[in-house]
Enzyme design. Structure first.
Site, mmCIF file in Angstrom:
data_model
loop_
_atom_site.group_PDB
_atom_site.id
_atom_site.type_symbol
_atom_site.label_atom_id
_atom_site.label_comp_id
_atom_site.label_asym_id
_atom_site.label_seq_id
_atom_site.Cartn_x
_atom_site.Cartn_y
_atom_site.Cartn_z
ATOM 1 N N GLY A 36 0.843 -1.204 0.000
ATOM 2 C CA GLY A 36 0.000 0.000 0.000
ATOM 3 C C GLY A 36 0.871 1.245 0.000
ATOM 4 N N HIS A 37 1.861 1.257 0.900
ATOM 5 C CA HIS A 37 2.803 2.381 0.922
ATOM 6 C C HIS A 37 3.542 2.467 -0.418
ATOM 7 C CE1 HIS A 37 2.745 1.220 5.355
ATOM 8 N NE2 HIS A 37 2.407 2.499 5.411
ATOM 9 N N GLY A 147 -3.249 7.622 1.585
ATOM 10 C CA GLY A 147 -4.096 6.501 1.181
ATOM 11 C C GLY A 147 -5.559 6.739 1.515
ATOM 12 N N ASP A 150 -7.237 5.297 4.864
ATOM 13 C CA ASP A 150 -7.456 6.127 6.053
ATOM 14 C C ASP A 150 -8.286 7.340 5.626
ATOM 15 O OD1 ASP A 150 -5.612 4.759 8.136
ATOM 16 O OD2 ASP A 150 -4.424 4.858 6.317
ATOM 17 N N LEU A 184 -4.429 -3.800 3.005
ATOM 18 C CA LEU A 184 -3.074 -3.904 3.547
ATOM 19 C C LEU A 184 -2.904 -2.897 4.676
ATOM 20 C CD1 LEU A 184 -2.591 -5.728 1.172
ATOM 21 C CD2 LEU A 184 -0.522 -4.474 0.642
ATOM 22 N N ARG A 187 -0.519 -3.144 10.622
ATOM 23 C CA ARG A 187 -1.010 -3.916 11.771
ATOM 24 C C ARG A 187 -1.369 -5.354 11.401
ATOM 25 N NH1 ARG A 187 -2.759 1.363 13.148
ATOM 26 N NH2 ARG A 187 -2.106 1.974 15.239
HETATM 27 P P1 AMP Z 1 0.789 4.622 7.880
HETATM 28 O O1 AMP Z 1 2.212 4.191 7.774
HETATM 29 O O2 AMP Z 1 -0.147 3.540 8.313
HETATM 30 O O3 AMP Z 1 0.626 5.915 8.635
HETATM 31 O O4 AMP Z 1 0.338 4.944 6.387
HETATM 32 C C1 AMP Z 1 1.045 5.849 5.588
HETATM 33 C C2 AMP Z 1 0.232 6.161 4.366
HETATM 34 O O5 AMP Z 1 -0.010 4.970 3.629
HETATM 35 C C3 AMP Z 1 -1.146 6.744 4.718
HETATM 36 O O6 AMP Z 1 -1.454 7.786 3.815
HETATM 37 C C4 AMP Z 1 -2.053 5.557 4.532
HETATM 38 O O7 AMP Z 1 -3.383 5.922 4.218
HETATM 39 C C5 AMP Z 1 -1.392 4.848 3.375
HETATM 40 N N1 AMP Z 1 -1.803 3.432 3.337
HETATM 41 C C6 AMP Z 1 -1.788 2.552 4.363
HETATM 42 N N2 AMP Z 1 -2.311 1.376 3.979
HETATM 43 C C7 AMP Z 1 -2.674 1.515 2.678
HETATM 44 C C8 AMP Z 1 -3.289 0.661 1.716
HETATM 45 N N3 AMP Z 1 -3.626 -0.599 2.002
HETATM 46 N N4 AMP Z 1 -3.510 1.149 0.471
HETATM 47 C C9 AMP Z 1 -3.171 2.435 0.165
HETATM 48 N N5 AMP Z 1 -2.594 3.287 1.027
HETATM 49 C C10 AMP Z 1 -2.353 2.843 2.265
#
Ligand code: AMP
Length: 286
Positions: A36-37, A147, A150, A184, A187
């Protein structure tokens, strides 16, 4: 790829890129990177001249210390992934670099934080808004990638940028999922094999809600009740919320007459997962 852990070094590195007139793309993350990232980073790589990724587990956005302590950290793999995706600058600040003193000026996200996750995680979105605002100040990006997974966070960042006149274009990127629909998430690593198997129940519930909206049902309460029945709740699986809200202000909708966001949070054992779908009822389609 240049790894940087000080804001002053980051500014200096990016001043050069900015001077050359290129577009700076920014992907803020908390690390434990997955596909996803990677999608966000690849999109930034496609659209920008300089790509900056930050890895920072922001203590201010955790409402539970056990969640902060148990948050996965995979710095070596994250660095390799960022490098392989063509990241130019990897910003990995320590907590003391981001918060040399306890910030006294806080950001109140108002009614955007009143429902969905905001209602269950006090202070969470204030912490998100504050760290993103600080990162925007440090990076000065032309575009920033977030993403849609969120969705509440994305809506809040869009509003933050508007309210504080931050000169950045916010780009929302569709959710990347496993083959069985599970979104994805960093967690997901915490799930046992059995929990992993049960985790897609949240996505199934959202799909059921989307199907009902598609079929012309407009009573949000009835749709939520039917969708919740998709989750076989027991000691290990518990719906924290399943709500239908308007996509901009994130306020609850009773009768669905326009585009909505169907969003939910599911506890799978000790792990909390979130997901959402955007839906437009047939009557509101062009
Ligand atoms: P995080 O590391 O969880 O703070 O996420 C960092 C960025 O990646 C945020 O903008 C999230 O929305 C995005 N993100 C996390 N999971 C996904 C996913 N499965 N698909 C697309 N973007 C994602």
């Amino acid at each position: 790829m240049t790894p940087v852990d000080r804001a002053a070094d980051l500014r200096q590195t990016l001043a050069r890129a900015r001077h050359d007139g290129g577009r700076i793309g920014f992907v803020p993350t908390m690390g434990a990177l997955h596909a996803g990232h990677a999608r966000l980073i690849a999109r930034a790589r496609d659209e920008c001249d300089t790509v900056v990724v930050s890895l920072f587990v922001n203590p201010l956005q955790f409402d539970r210390t056990d969640d902060l302590e148990r948050y996965p950290r995979t710095l070596e793999a994250d660095t390799a992934l960022c490098s392989s995706l063509g990241t130019d600058v990897l910003f990995v600040p320590a907590a003391g670099e981001m918060y040399p003193a306890e910030p006294l000026c806080r950001i109140d996200v108002g009614r955007l934080g009143a429902h969905l996750c905001g209602a269950r995680r006090p202070g969470h979105f204030g912490g998100v808004a504050l760290v993103v605002m600080k990162l925007f100040q440090m990076v000065g990006p032309d575009r920033a990638y977030f993403g849609e997974k969120d969705a509440q966070q994305l809506a809040i960042i869009r509003r933050l940028v508007r309210d504080f006149d931050v000169p950045v274009e916010v780009v929302g990127v569709p959710t990347v999922r496993e083959a069985d629909g599970l979104a994805l998430s960093s967690r997901n690593r915490r799930l046992s094999a059995d929990e992993r198997e049960r985790a897609p129940a949240l996505h199934r519930a959202l799909l059921e809600a989307a199907r009902l909206i598609d079929a012309g049902q407009t009573d949000a309460g009835a749709i939520v009740a039917e969708a919740r029945a998709e989750v076989p709740e027991d000691g290990d699986l518990r719906v924290e919320y399943l709500e239908i809200v308007d996509p901009d202000e994130l306020q609850p909708v009773q009768r669905i007459t326009g585009p909505v966001l169907v969003a939910g949070a599911l506890w799978v054992g000790h792990t909390r997962l979130i997901d959402n779908l955007s839906c437009t009822p047939p009557a509101a389609r062009p």
